[in-house]
Design a protein around this motif. Structure first.
Motif, PDB file in Angstrom:
ATOM      1  N   LEU A 282       1.285  -1.137  -0.093  1.00 14.93           N
ATOM      2  CA  LEU A 282       0.078  -0.118  -0.027  1.00 14.93           C
ATOM      3  C   LEU A 282       0.865   1.392   0.147  1.00 14.93           C
ATOM      4  O   LEU A 282       1.800   1.842   0.452  1.00 14.93           O
ATOM      5  CB  LEU A 282      -1.128  -0.312   1.072  1.00 14.93           C
ATOM      6  CG  LEU A 282      -1.946   1.503   1.658  1.00 14.93           C
ATOM      7  CD1 LEU A 282      -2.973   1.130  -0.017  1.00 14.93           C
ATOM      8  CD2 LEU A 282      -2.612   1.150   2.888  1.00 14.93           C
ATOM      9  N   MET A 283       0.398   2.270  -0.843  1.00 14.86           N
ATOM     10  CA  MET A 283       1.121   3.534  -1.277  1.00 14.86           C
ATOM     11  C   MET A 283       0.487   4.403  -1.290  1.00 14.86           C
ATOM     12  O   MET A 283      -0.600   5.018  -1.474  1.00 14.86           O
ATOM     13  CB  MET A 283       2.116   3.441  -2.133  1.00 14.86           C
ATOM     14  CG  MET A 283       3.525   2.323  -2.827  1.00 14.86           C
ATOM     15  SD  MET A 283       4.025   2.101  -4.038  1.00 14.86           S
ATOM     16  CE  MET A 283       2.904   1.071  -5.011  1.00 14.86           C
ATOM     17  N   ALA A 284       1.109   5.689  -0.681  1.00 16.11           N
ATOM     18  CA  ALA A 284       0.077   6.940  -0.342  1.00 16.11           C
ATOM     19  C   ALA A 284       1.704   8.150  -0.429  1.00 16.11           C
ATOM     20  O   ALA A 284       2.737   8.392  -0.245  1.00 16.11           O
ATOM     21  CB  ALA A 284      -0.668   7.484   1.275  1.00 16.11           C
ATOM     22  N   GLU A 285       0.737   9.222  -1.330  1.00 14.99           N
ATOM     23  CA  GLU A 285       1.904  10.378  -1.392  1.00 14.99           C
ATOM     24  C   GLU A 285       1.262  11.600  -1.787  1.00 14.99           C
ATOM     25  O   GLU A 285      -0.188  11.316  -2.163  1.00 14.99           O
ATOM     26  CB  GLU A 285       2.977  10.118  -2.246  1.00 14.99           C
ATOM     27  CG  GLU A 285       3.662  10.698  -2.952  1.00 14.99           C
ATOM     28  CD  GLU A 285       4.611  10.825  -4.507  1.00 14.99           C
ATOM     29  OE1 GLU A 285       4.771  10.126  -4.307  1.00 14.99           O
ATOM     30  OE2 GLU A 285       4.088  11.191  -5.238  1.00 14.99           O
ATOM     31  N   ASN A 286       1.709  12.847  -0.902  1.00 14.37           N
ATOM     32  CA  ASN A 286       1.080  13.994  -1.820  1.00 14.37           C
ATOM     33  C   ASN A 286       2.387  14.727  -2.255  1.00 14.37           C
ATOM     34  O   ASN A 286       3.368  14.959  -1.752  1.00 14.37           O
ATOM     35  CB  ASN A 286       1.209  14.723  -0.352  1.00 14.37           C
ATOM     36  CG  ASN A 286       0.227  16.325  -0.733  1.00 14.37           C
ATOM     37  OD1 ASN A 286       1.206  17.292  -0.114  1.00 14.37           O
ATOM     38  ND2 ASN A 286      -1.065  16.480  -0.208  1.00 14.37           N
ATOM     39  N   GLY A 287       1.598  15.100  -3.179  1.00 16.57           N
ATOM     40  CA  GLY A 287       2.970  16.206  -3.783  1.00 16.57           C
ATOM     41  C   GLY A 287       2.396  17.994  -4.559  1.00 16.57           C
ATOM     42  O   GLY A 287       1.358  17.902  -4.661  1.00 16.57           O
ATOM     43  N   ASN A 288       3.476  18.372  -4.787  1.00 18.36           N
ATOM     44  CA  ASN A 288       3.129  19.949  -5.447  1.00 18.36           C
ATOM     45  C   ASN A 288       4.267  20.406  -5.978  1.00 18.36           C
ATOM     46  O   ASN A 288       5.524  19.951  -5.610  1.00 18.36           O
ATOM     47  CB  ASN A 288       2.813  20.603  -4.398  1.00 18.36           C
ATOM     48  CG  ASN A 288       3.972  21.329  -3.108  1.00 18.36           C
ATOM     49  OD1 ASN A 288       5.076  22.062  -3.823  1.00 18.36           O
ATOM     50  ND2 ASN A 288       4.929  20.067  -2.371  1.00 18.36           N
ATOM     51  N   LYS A 289       3.695  20.898  -7.219  1.00 16.49           N
ATOM     52  CA  LYS A 289       4.677  21.256  -8.730  1.00 16.49           C
ATOM     53  C   LYS A 289       4.243  23.143  -8.494  1.00 16.49           C
ATOM     54  O   LYS A 289       3.310  23.260  -8.753  1.00 16.49           O
ATOM     55  CB  LYS A 289       4.684  20.125  -9.558  1.00 16.49           C
ATOM     56  CG  LYS A 289       3.190  20.421  -9.917  1.00 16.49           C
ATOM     57  CD  LYS A 289       2.951  18.972 -10.932  1.00 16.49           C
ATOM     58  CE  LYS A 289       1.764  18.873 -11.504  1.00 16.49           C
ATOM     59  NZ  LYS A 289       1.266  17.993 -11.698  1.00 16.49           N
ATOM     60  N   GLU A 290       5.330  23.945  -9.937  1.00 16.78           N
ATOM     61  CA  GLU A 290       5.021  25.295  -9.994  1.00 16.78           C
ATOM     62  C   GLU A 290       5.747  24.403 -11.241  1.00 16.78           C
ATOM     63  O   GLU A 290       7.137  24.251 -11.824  1.00 16.78           O
ATOM     64  CB  GLU A 290       6.248  25.793  -9.467  1.00 16.78           C
ATOM     65  CG  GLU A 290       5.786  27.257 -10.255  1.00 16.78           C
ATOM     66  CD  GLU A 290       6.259  28.242  -9.262  1.00 16.78           C
ATOM     67  OE1 GLU A 290       6.332  29.358  -9.935  1.00 16.78           O
ATOM     68  OE2 GLU A 290       6.847  28.146  -8.449  1.00 16.78           O
ATOM     69  N   VAL A 291       4.970  24.339 -13.014  1.00 13.43           N
ATOM     70  CA  VAL A 291       5.788  23.345 -13.692  1.00 13.43           C
ATOM     71  C   VAL A 291       5.240  24.971 -14.526  1.00 13.43           C
ATOM     72  O   VAL A 291       3.575  25.608 -14.491  1.00 13.43           O
ATOM     73  CB  VAL A 291       5.418  23.108 -14.034  1.00 13.43           C
ATOM     74  CG1 VAL A 291       5.063  22.900 -16.021  1.00 13.43           C
ATOM     75  CG2 VAL A 291       5.451  21.474 -13.537  1.00 13.43           C
ATOM     76  N   ALA A 292       6.200  25.692 -15.466  1.00  9.54           N
ATOM     77  CA  ALA A 292       5.395  26.937 -16.448  1.00  9.54           C
ATOM     78  C   ALA A 292       4.723  27.967 -15.329  1.00  9.54           C
ATOM     79  O   ALA A 292       3.981  28.329 -16.134  1.00  9.54           O
ATOM     80  CB  ALA A 292       5.146  26.800 -17.686  1.00  9.54           C
TER      81      ALA A 292
END
Length: 307
Positions: A282-292
């Motif tokens: 079981l896998m869980a993830e949170n992410g944020n990004k800034e693209v262009a």
């Protein structure tokens, strides 16, 4: 009965008999839920069925034939022949190149191997990666005093690359260089969708290192695509991350930054994996990004069953 029929079918397909080769069938299926900041939710399924046959000659050479079929689309993912001996391993076919198989010291590459899609899968980030899935001939040497060398080439020299990895105790250091990497980005076009890999890049370098002590692994990497065709801007990236494993739990997190001309992209991710049972993760993830200059955050949950 079903396993017997499957094994028999695989043997017939590879034109060998049970006396000639050992055949194994394995694979995995995963299901994930992605929810992005614009409240767009998606369900996704992924997986592979792997059929592998091996046989060893009297002189000690081991021949391997492997085919990986994507379970969700029934298309061929990898199909190759490998020859191994005291000299090392030669691999021929449609498969991950040797550079791609030896770049896990960087956090971004570790993340892909650990979490697969993850929360940032849909990013068109300015991120450099060398190698990928293509029809190649690759060579990898045995380890001599911790040093392993390897190389890839496609037909007519359309893509070529070489690298060296040195491991000493808890420390692993990798350096790679490739030319005309546009040929090496076939996987990117269909899976990772990284725009830097689709731009006809012609020369690239990668250096990275990892240190593992007491369940903690620290990873870092830096990449540059030097010469660009078609008027595209130079692409550079760095990443840094760490992972901690305690029994069935692994916690990981990291950050990356990429530049393409005057544009700068950033991403950060934190996640955890838990082994529920042998072969079940079981896998869980949170992410944020800034693209262009566009910011997005996402959460991702995945259940994978391997067999």
């Amino acid at each position: 009965m079903r396993k017997v029929l499957l094994a028999t079918t695989a043997l017939v397909a590879m034109s060998v008999t049970a006396a000639q080769a050992d055949v194994s069938i394995s694979g995995n299926i995963s299901f994930d839920v992605m929810n992005e900041s614009d409240n767009v939710e998606s369900f996704n399924v992924d997986g592979d069925i792997v059929i592998q046959g091996t046989t060893t000659t009297d002189s000690g050479l081991t021949f391997t034939a492997e085919q990986q079929t994507t379970s969700e689309g029934s298309s061929i993912d990898d199909a190759f022949i490998a020859v191994s001996g005291d000299f090392g391993t030669i691999r021929m076919g449609n498969t991950d190149g040797a550079l791609d198989r030896n770049d896990a010291v960087a956090y971004t590459n570790y993340h892909e191997g650990k979490a697969g899609r993850g929360a940032l899968d849909k990013a068109n980030m300015a991120y450099t990666a060398i190698g990928g899935n293509d029809t190649v001939i690759s060579f990898q040497s045995p380890s001599f005093n911790g040093v392993t060398v390897y190389a890839d080439v496609t037909a007519n020299g359309g893509y070529s690359g070489a690298g060296v990895t040195y491991s000493a105790g808890p420390v692993t250091v990798t350096a790679q260089k490739a030319s005309n990497v546009s040929k090496a980005s076939a996987e990117a076009a269909t899976k990772y969708n990284r725009e830097d890999e689709l731009a006809g890049l012609t020369d690239a370098t990668f250096v990275g290192a990892s240190v593992s002590v007491g369940g903690v692994t620290v990873m870092m990497g830096s990449s540059v695509h030097d010469a660009i065709t078609g008027g595209e801007a130079k692409v550079k990236s760095t990443d840094f991350g760490a992972a901690y494993t305690m029994g069935d739990f692994t916690l990981y997190g990291g950050t990356g930054k990429g530049s393409k001309g005057t544009r700068t992209d950033k991403h950060t991710s934190f996640g955890a994996t838990y082994t529920v049972a042998p072969g079940v993760t079981l896998m869980a993830e949170n992410g944020n990004k800034e693209v262009a200059a566009v910011k997005t955050d996402a959460t991702w949950v995945n259940l994978k069953v391997a067999f």
